[in-house]
Write an enzyme that holds these catalytic residues in place. Structure first.
Site, mmCIF file in Angstrom:
data_model
loop_
_atom_site.group_PDB
_atom_site.id
_atom_site.type_symbol
_atom_site.label_atom_id
_atom_site.label_comp_id
_atom_site.label_asym_id
_atom_site.label_seq_id
_atom_site.Cartn_x
_atom_site.Cartn_y
_atom_site.Cartn_z
ATOM 1 N N GLU A 179 117.814 78.366 21.877
ATOM 2 C CA GLU A 179 117.524 76.868 22.293
ATOM 3 C C GLU A 179 117.110 76.808 23.657
ATOM 4 O O GLU A 179 117.539 76.088 24.615
ATOM 5 C CB GLU A 179 118.561 75.989 22.038
ATOM 6 N N GLU A 380 119.680 77.250 12.380
ATOM 7 C CA GLU A 380 120.590 76.182 12.732
ATOM 8 C C GLU A 380 120.252 75.021 11.917
ATOM 9 O O GLU A 380 119.399 74.674 12.084
ATOM 10 C CB GLU A 380 121.183 76.266 13.824
#
Ligand code: BG6
Length: 482
Positions: A179, A380
């Site tokens: 991320e 995810e």
């Protein structure tokens, strides 16, 4: 080759975690202090405190986490029972280079991952490995200022090279930074500390934070590209991806100002992926940097490296979407706090204020495919919720199954109707672990329950939730039986 559901025959069903959120053993076998080790427990709307080193008497939930370090054999056995084809985790940088700037790696740390990967491979589970997931050595923050310093590129590249060489026959799938784009919200202390090791203790202005974030991010994308290049030399079969937090930004209305604002917000959030997947900065960001004197340090050599080190696939997390409304205060759109974010009346929200938007996953897969023309992997996805243990020990987490089922349906539609080339799906927190954002244990994502509360009490015993059996059936049918 595909199967009846339309998914690849070798589709990577699995689960995702990160070293710092589950391993514990924070100071065992020579491990150094990482950025996540200095974060206390928070709660919903109560940010985690980022302390200057470890302060006695404070609750640091990542120190023990769920002690995967000493439980990994049993945990991986349970993943195998669910039918996992892959397991996404990260390598704690501080196990390999405790301070980040040593010349030699720590053998005990390397050995732990050797053993853990062997355990996965024993069951035919492919490790999918993130090199940097919110856990840079704290020493690199105190001595070098984190990623604001170009020198950190060399430290990261060294760490990556050691990992690639050591695990070249055990790990095929890699990601560089987790991320990497969370720091878009540069006013959020947590995001910028976990992504870039930028910790602000002197009331730095928004402008200073923004400038440091862009410079640090540039060094990260260069480091990422160098790692991709080196990885491919070490093993040409490696598949190395990037990883962005994909939260599509919707306009609150059909007002063109809202639409343009949402477009600008998307540019601000996803340029990292442009650089990593396409090898160059998008023109909109170049214009923004030029007009605001941002990211001053970029060399011609950097630009060559970026072009040569593009990723093989685009990894992304997907939890929800966001919706924005134009305001005269922020016409250019900077992610300063949640100023422009508004509630989306079409969506329901969980207990932590996150909207639930399965169609947004299909939208995201389309967007990423259309922009980057590469295979994608959902690394995810999940639903943080409070779980209740019944008197007989069972846990009826139908809310979690509902969330995942709805998302898997959209995911399969995107493959069949939209032609998205999807490599795998690894829902987040397949075993309960410490929440990154809040430091809580009670914000649970797992198919496997872990007996531990927010204060750190509990036996750490593992048990199966109803979702465990649901996911087992989904994997067994390769997505046909939802
Ligand atoms: C992503 C991270 O932001 O989302 C994970 O990559 C994190 O590390 C996950 O745990 C869920 O967020 P949270 O705050 O609920 O743990």
């Amino acid at each position: 080759e595909t199967t009846k559901s339309g998914l690849r025959k070798d589709f990577l069903w699995g689960g995702a975690v990160a070293a710092n959120q589950l391993e514990g053993a924070w100071d065992v076998d020579g491990k150094g202090v990482s950025v996540s080790d200095i974060m206390t427990a928070g709660a919903y709307q109560k940010p985690r405190e980022i302390t200057d080193g470890i302060i006695a008497g404070k609750n640091y939930p990542n120190h023990e986490a769920i002690d995967f370090y000493h439980h990994y054999k049993d945990d991986i056995k349970m993943f195998a029972e669910m039918g996992f084809k892959c397991f996404r985790t990260s390598i704690a940088w501080t196990r390999i280079f405790p301070n980040g700037d040593e010349t030699e790696p720590n053998e005990a740390g390397l050995k732990f991952y050797d053993d853990m990967f062997d355990e996965c491979l024993k069951y035919g589970i492919e490790p999918v490995i993130t090199l940097s997931h919110f856990e840079m050595p704290y020493h690199l923050v105190t001595e070098y200022g984190g990623w604001r310093n170009r020198k950190v590129i060399d430290f990261f590249v060294k760490f990556a090279t050691v990992c690639f060489k050591r695990y070249k026959d055990k790990v095929k799938y890699w990601m560089t930074f987790n991320e990497i784009n969370n720091q878009t919200t540069f006013t959020n202390d947590f995001s910028i500390a976990t992504d870039s090791g930028l910790i602000f203790r002197n009331k730095e202005s928004e402008a200073e934070r923004e400038a440091l974030m862009y410079q640090a991010s540039h060094y990260e994308v260069v480091a990422s590209a160098l790692a991709v290049k080196i990885g491919h030399k070490i093993n040409p079969d490696f598949e190395i991806g990037n990883m962005v937090n994909f939260t599509p930004v919707y306009p609150a209305s059909s007002d063109p100002k809202d639409i343009l604002l949402a477009e600008k917000a998307m540019q601000r959030r996803y340029w990292w992926a442009d650089v990593q997947a396409l090898g160059e900065y998008p023109v909109g960001m170049e214009a923004y940097f030029k007009n605001h004197d941002l990211r001053p340090d970029i060399t011609a050599e950097d630009r060559v490296v970026l072009r040569e080190g593009t990723v093989d696939y685009v990894g992304f997390s997907y939890y929800n979407s966001m919706t924005v409304k134009y305001s005269d205060d922020n016409p250019e759109f900077k992610f300063v706090g949640d100023r422009e974010a508004v509630k989306n009346p079409n969506l329901k929200y969980n207990d932590w204020g996150w909207p639930v938007d399965p169609v947004g996953l299909r939208y995201s897969m389309n967007w990423l495919t259309e922009h980057y023309h590469k295979p994608v992997m959902i690394v995810e996805n999940g639903f943080g919720a409070y779980d209740k243990v019944e008197s007989d020990g069972s846990i009826h987490d139908d809310y979690r199954v509902d969330y995942l089922r709805a998302h898997v349906k959209q995911m399969i539609t995107a493959v069949n109707e939209d032609g998205v080339d999807l490599m795998g799906y690894t829902p987040w927190g397949c075993i309960d672990l410490v929440s990154a954002g809040t430091g809580q244990m009670s914000k649970r994502y797992g198919f496997i329950y872990v007996d531990k509360d927010d204060e750190g009490n509990g036996t750490l015993e593992r048990s199966k939730k109803d979702s465990f059996y649901w996911y087992q059936k989904v994997i067994r049918s390769n997505g046909l039986d939802l």
